[in-house]
Design an enzyme around this catalytic site. Sequence first.
Site, PDB file in Angstrom:
ATOM      1  N   SER A 100     -14.931  -0.735   0.559  1.00  0.00           N
ATOM      2  CA  SER A 100     -14.098  -1.830   1.040  1.00  0.00           C
ATOM      3  C   SER A 100     -14.435  -3.096   0.260  1.00  0.00           C
ATOM      4  CB  SER A 100     -14.404  -2.044   2.529  1.00  0.00           C
ATOM      5  OG  SER A 100     -13.956  -3.304   2.958  1.00  0.00           O
ATOM      6  N   TYR A 125     -20.550  -3.290   9.156  1.00  0.00           N
ATOM      7  CA  TYR A 125     -19.587  -2.544   8.318  1.00  0.00           C
ATOM      8  C   TYR A 125     -19.782  -2.917   6.849  1.00  0.00           C
ATOM      9  CZ  TYR A 125     -14.962  -1.073   6.567  1.00  0.00           C
ATOM     10  OH  TYR A 125     -13.933  -0.499   5.866  1.00  0.00           O
TER      11      TYR A 125
HETATM   12  N1  LIG Z   1      -7.748   0.294   6.867  1.00  0.00           N
HETATM   13  C1  LIG Z   1      -8.156  -0.585   5.971  1.00  0.00           C
HETATM   14  O1  LIG Z   1      -7.572  -1.676   5.817  1.00  0.00           O
HETATM   15  C2  LIG Z   1      -9.334  -0.278   5.077  1.00  0.00           C
HETATM   16  C3  LIG Z   1      -9.718  -1.239   4.131  1.00  0.00           C
HETATM   17  C4  LIG Z   1     -10.780  -0.961   3.271  1.00  0.00           C
HETATM   18  C5  LIG Z   1     -11.449   0.244   3.395  1.00  0.00           C
HETATM   19  N2  LIG Z   1     -11.064   1.157   4.338  1.00  0.00           N
HETATM   20  C6  LIG Z   1     -11.804   2.417   4.391  1.00  0.00           C
HETATM   21  O2  LIG Z   1     -10.898   3.488   4.167  1.00  0.00           O
HETATM   22  C7  LIG Z   1     -11.347   4.662   4.896  1.00  0.00           C
HETATM   23  C8  LIG Z   1     -10.205   5.172   5.765  1.00  0.00           C
HETATM   24  O3  LIG Z   1      -9.848   4.125   6.631  1.00  0.00           O
HETATM   25  P1  LIG Z   1      -8.611   4.234   7.618  1.00  0.00           P
HETATM   26  O4  LIG Z   1      -8.246   2.841   7.961  1.00  0.00           O
HETATM   27  O5  LIG Z   1      -7.615   5.191   7.042  1.00  0.00           O
HETATM   28  O6  LIG Z   1      -9.350   4.918   8.899  1.00  0.00           O
HETATM   29  P2  LIG Z   1      -8.805   5.179  10.382  1.00  0.00           P
HETATM   30  O7  LIG Z   1      -7.352   5.556  10.317  1.00  0.00           O
HETATM   31  O8  LIG Z   1      -9.225   4.071  11.267  1.00  0.00           O
HETATM   32  O9  LIG Z   1      -9.648   6.502  10.777  1.00  0.00           O
HETATM   33  C9  LIG Z   1     -11.051   6.522  10.841  1.00  0.00           C
HETATM   34  C10 LIG Z   1     -11.518   7.945  10.585  1.00  0.00           C
HETATM   35  O10 LIG Z   1     -12.909   8.063  10.802  1.00  0.00           O
HETATM   36  C11 LIG Z   1     -13.145   9.120  11.751  1.00  0.00           C
HETATM   37  N3  LIG Z   1     -14.287   8.775  12.589  1.00  0.00           N
HETATM   38  C12 LIG Z   1     -14.466   7.645  13.323  1.00  0.00           C
HETATM   39  N4  LIG Z   1     -15.629   7.726  13.993  1.00  0.00           N
HETATM   40  C13 LIG Z   1     -16.184   8.917  13.673  1.00  0.00           C
HETATM   41  C14 LIG Z   1     -17.365   9.588  14.070  1.00  0.00           C
HETATM   42  N5  LIG Z   1     -18.240   9.060  14.958  1.00  0.00           N
HETATM   43  N6  LIG Z   1     -17.610  10.804  13.549  1.00  0.00           N
HETATM   44  C15 LIG Z   1     -16.747  11.368  12.672  1.00  0.00           C
HETATM   45  N7  LIG Z   1     -15.613  10.796  12.244  1.00  0.00           N
HETATM   46  C16 LIG Z   1     -15.340   9.584  12.776  1.00  0.00           C
HETATM   47  C17 LIG Z   1     -11.873   9.210  12.588  1.00  0.00           C
HETATM   48  O11 LIG Z   1     -11.751  10.490  13.205  1.00  0.00           O
HETATM   49  P3  LIG Z   1     -10.721  10.748  14.460  1.00  0.00           P
HETATM   50  O12 LIG Z   1      -9.465   9.963  14.134  1.00  0.00           O
HETATM   51  O13 LIG Z   1     -10.482  12.218  14.427  1.00  0.00           O
HETATM   52  O14 LIG Z   1     -11.386  10.282  15.695  1.00  0.00           O
HETATM   53  C18 LIG Z   1     -10.836   8.974  11.500  1.00  0.00           C
HETATM   54  O15 LIG Z   1     -10.587  10.159  10.780  1.00  0.00           O
HETATM   55  C19 LIG Z   1     -12.580   4.203   5.672  1.00  0.00           C
HETATM   56  O16 LIG Z   1     -13.737   4.525   4.954  1.00  0.00           O
HETATM   57  C20 LIG Z   1     -12.427   2.699   5.747  1.00  0.00           C
HETATM   58  O17 LIG Z   1     -13.664   2.040   5.889  1.00  0.00           O
HETATM   59  C21 LIG Z   1     -10.023   0.924   5.176  1.00  0.00           C
END
Ligand SMILES: NC(=O)c1ccc[n+]([C@@H]2O[C@H](COP(=O)([O-])OP(=O)(O)OC[C@H]3O[C@@H](n4cnc5c(N)ncnc54)[C@H](OP(=O)(O)O)[C@@H]3O)[C@@H](O)[C@H]2O)c1
Length: 242
Positions: free
Chosen positions: A138, A151
């Site tokens: 991120s 985070y």
């Molecule tokens: N969204 C953004 O703006 C953004 C920006 C920069 C970086 N990122 C990074 O991009 C990646 C994907 O982000 P996203 O926004 O697509 O994520 P998201 O839709 O919020 O989903 C989070 C994921 O992590 C899993 N998870 C959460 N807690 C967990 C646990 N205790 N054990 C195992 N799995 C767990 C969830 O599983 P379940 O859904 O099955 O519970 C889900 O698959 C992440 O690494 C995030 O930090 C996101």
Amino acid sequence: MDRILSQKNILITGGTSALGSAFVREALQAGATVYFTYHQNEARAKELTELGAKGFPLNLADQEAIDHFQREFRSQLKILHVLIHNAALTHDATIQNMSEKDWDETISVNLKAPYLLIKKLLALLFRAKPSKIFFIVSHAALQGIFGASNYAASKAGLVGLAKSLAQELGRKEVLVNCVNPGFMKSRMTEGLPESVIEKNLRESTLGKLSDPGEVAKFLVYLSSDQMTQVSGQVFHFESRKT
Ligand SMILES: NC(=O)c1ccc[n+]([C@@H]2O[C@H](COP(=O)([O-])OP(=O)(O)OC[C@H]3O[C@@H](n4cnc5c(N)ncnc54)[C@H](OP(=O)(O)O)[C@@H]3O)[C@@H](O)[C@H]2O)c1
């Protein structure tokens, strides 16, 4: 897309996330055999399984569960080409208000779980030449973020881990890189106030949110044999004015 991932075994954590599920779909279309972990989103996991991916329920905060998973995974698979650490959670609070539990859980899922998985799955990665490890990071890793130091620290830790492993594992043909997908609509960001989303848009050179589908296609390219000479890098899917 061409089947540029045919004969590749890929494991992605958090396959049920916005980015993870886009990647699972793209990788299947590109011919990969796709394995994913998920935590609570059974409905999304079922959709992906119906498309041909294999899902494993796994709480990445639970070290015993990780150990159980890796045993089962290794009993099913002898070679792994790509490992993507994508699952992550947030427990936002300023440092005065951040509990030790929220600090620990964030570090466990976002940073320690990748370490544990790599240790256990390295033997499978060594059998594929080249193999790849990706960490989804991120903007927060490099710039910090107000109210989410746990985070930011976890993501900065992944950058340091990637750069170190790139040096340790390069001669064994394991390439280790990070991808910052940029600000995307997902469960992680849906609860954020409108003002935070507007701030991200204002600070983005392109003036728009990231598209998980486009990030997923980029990850498919990076996972393929078309990319064999880049390691220890961070790819940014956004450009920021600040
Ligand atoms: N969204 C953004 O703006 C953004 C920006 C920069 C970086 N990122 C990074 O991009 C990646 C994907 O982000 P996203 O926004 O697509 O994520 P998201 O839709 O919020 O989903 C989070 C994921 O992590 C899993 N998870 C959460 N807690 C967990 C646990 N205790 N054990 C195992 N799995 C767990 C969830 O599983 P379940 O859904 O099955 O519970 C889900 O698959 C992440 O690494 C995030 O930090 C996101």
